[in-house]
Design an enzyme around this catalytic site. Structure first.
Site, short mmCIF file in Angstrom:
data_model
loop_
_atom_site.label_atom_id
_atom_site.label_comp_id
_atom_site.label_asym_id
_atom_site.label_seq_id
_atom_site.Cartn_x
_atom_site.Cartn_y
_atom_site.Cartn_z
N ASP A 23 0.80 -1.26 0.00
CA ASP A 23 -0.09 -0.11 -0.01
C ASP A 23 0.96 1.09 0.00
O ASP A 23 0.52 2.23 -0.83
CB ASP A 23 -0.96 0.14 1.34
N HIS A 214 -7.78 -0.10 9.32
CA HIS A 214 -6.51 0.33 8.40
C HIS A 214 -6.88 1.85 8.03
O HIS A 214 -7.85 2.19 7.36
CB HIS A 214 -6.56 -0.30 6.95
N CYS A 247 -1.79 9.90 -0.73
CA CYS A 247 -3.00 9.23 -1.53
C CYS A 247 -2.91 10.10 -2.67
O CYS A 247 -2.82 11.17 -3.22
CB CYS A 247 -4.16 9.92 -0.82
ZN ZN Z 1 -3.71 2.38 3.25
#
Ligand code: ZN
Length: 319
Positions: A23, A214, A247
């Site tokens: 991730d 998460h 992000c």
């Molecule tokens: Zn994440």
């Protein structure tokens, strides 16, 4: 670990899965080569991390940063007591994961249609029915199946996501025999009241599911949300070393909560993880060096609470 007064009812032990290699790195502009990834993972193993979301068996053309998935798993498979999981989007990915020798495969879907379409170019219903095809490939292999629900606390394109939408997907996972499901706060939209609402709803809708939380620290509430999860007895969390993984939809925003900051919080609360804070601070420094920039994690910069500074090096304030 001694119990801390006032927190005796909270979980005594929490499991932390490190998601930085997947991730984290998937959402970073800098691409690490396999030797650099191995250096990072070994630093984390040295700190006591035993559970990794290591990579994703997606198309190498779609995500070049994870094109080395098979090689990476092969290089780390068989490390004593270390559990390697990988995301798998389709049966082809499942075949590659099986061949590489992962311990667990993560089936993922978003709770919102628009995010799921952007992520995997499919409707939520099509993703859910596709899970059966993946499960069939892995049937009898001994590989564990886990579930992950992205945008569980809100969608950057649609706004609020209903608890019922998350609950329905969790039920579908439960029907496939999956117990371990993570609720992902993909763009940092979770707040403590939302965490409480989602967990309560999930426990009613799919009581078989053991949730993992998460969180992203995009709006600064990452560890506040962990506290809310702990208060409700949730004992599984995912985090990323250094806070790796900005992000992609909000440039400059910080991504996953930093693993070393999470371990610091849990240590201070007397909650055992088996992970050593000093080792994690060292791993965060390795991550920062490999990425060539300071990462968002904070404890690696300030040091633990009682890592006292050298007083003689600081000038005395006057006035
Ligand atoms: Zn994440």
């Amino acid at each position: 670990m001694p119990r801390v007064e006032g927190f005796e009812q909270w979980p005594q032990r929490v499991s932390v899965t490190e998601v930085g290699p997947r991730d984290g790195l998937q959402n970073e502009p800098t691409v690490l080569d396999i030797a650099e990834k191995l250096e990072l993972v070994h630093a984390l193993v040295a700190a006591g991390v035993t559970s990794f979301e290591l990579t994703s068996f997606v198309s190498p053309r779609a995500v070049p940063a994870l094109a080395d998935a098979g090689e990476l798993v092969a290089a780390l498979r068989g490390l004593d007591g270390v559990h390697l999981s990988a995301l798998v989007p389709n049966p082809r990915g499942a075949e590659r994961a099986l061949e590489a020798g992962v311990d667990a495969v993560v089936l993922f879907v978003s709770a919102s249609e628009t995010h799921n379409a952007k992520n995997v170019n499919r409707s939520v219903a099509a993703s859910l029915s596709g899970f059966e095809d993946v499960a069939r490939v892995l049937d009898g292999s001994g590989i564990a199946l886990r579930g992950a629900i992205a945008t569980s606390f809100g969608c950057p394109f649609e706004g609020d996501v209903e608890a019922a939408a998350v609950g329905r997907i969790a039920q579908r996972f439960a029907e496939l025999g999956i117990r371990d499901v993570s609720l992902g706060d993909t763009t940092g939209m979770a707040t403590p009241p939302l965490v409480a609402e989602r967990i309560r709803h999930l426990r009613e809708a799919a009581p078989q599911i053991a949730p993992t939380l998460h969180f992203h620290n995009t709006r600064g509430l990452g560890l506040a949300n962990v506290m809310q999860g702990l208060a409700l007895g949730v004992d599984r969390y995912e985090s990323s070393i250094g806070g790796l993984g900005g992000c992609p939809f909000a440039p400059g925003a910080s991504g996953n909560i930093a693993s070393e900051d999470l371990i610091y919080l849990l240590d201070e609360m007397g909650i055992a993880t088996g992970i050593d804070l000093d080792g994690m601070i060292e791993a965060a420094r390795v991550a920062s060096r490999l990425m060539g920039r300071p990462l968002p994690g904070q404890v690696s910069k300030a040091g633990p609470r009682l890592a006292l500074g050298d007083c003689s090096a600081v000038p005395t304030a006057r006035g």
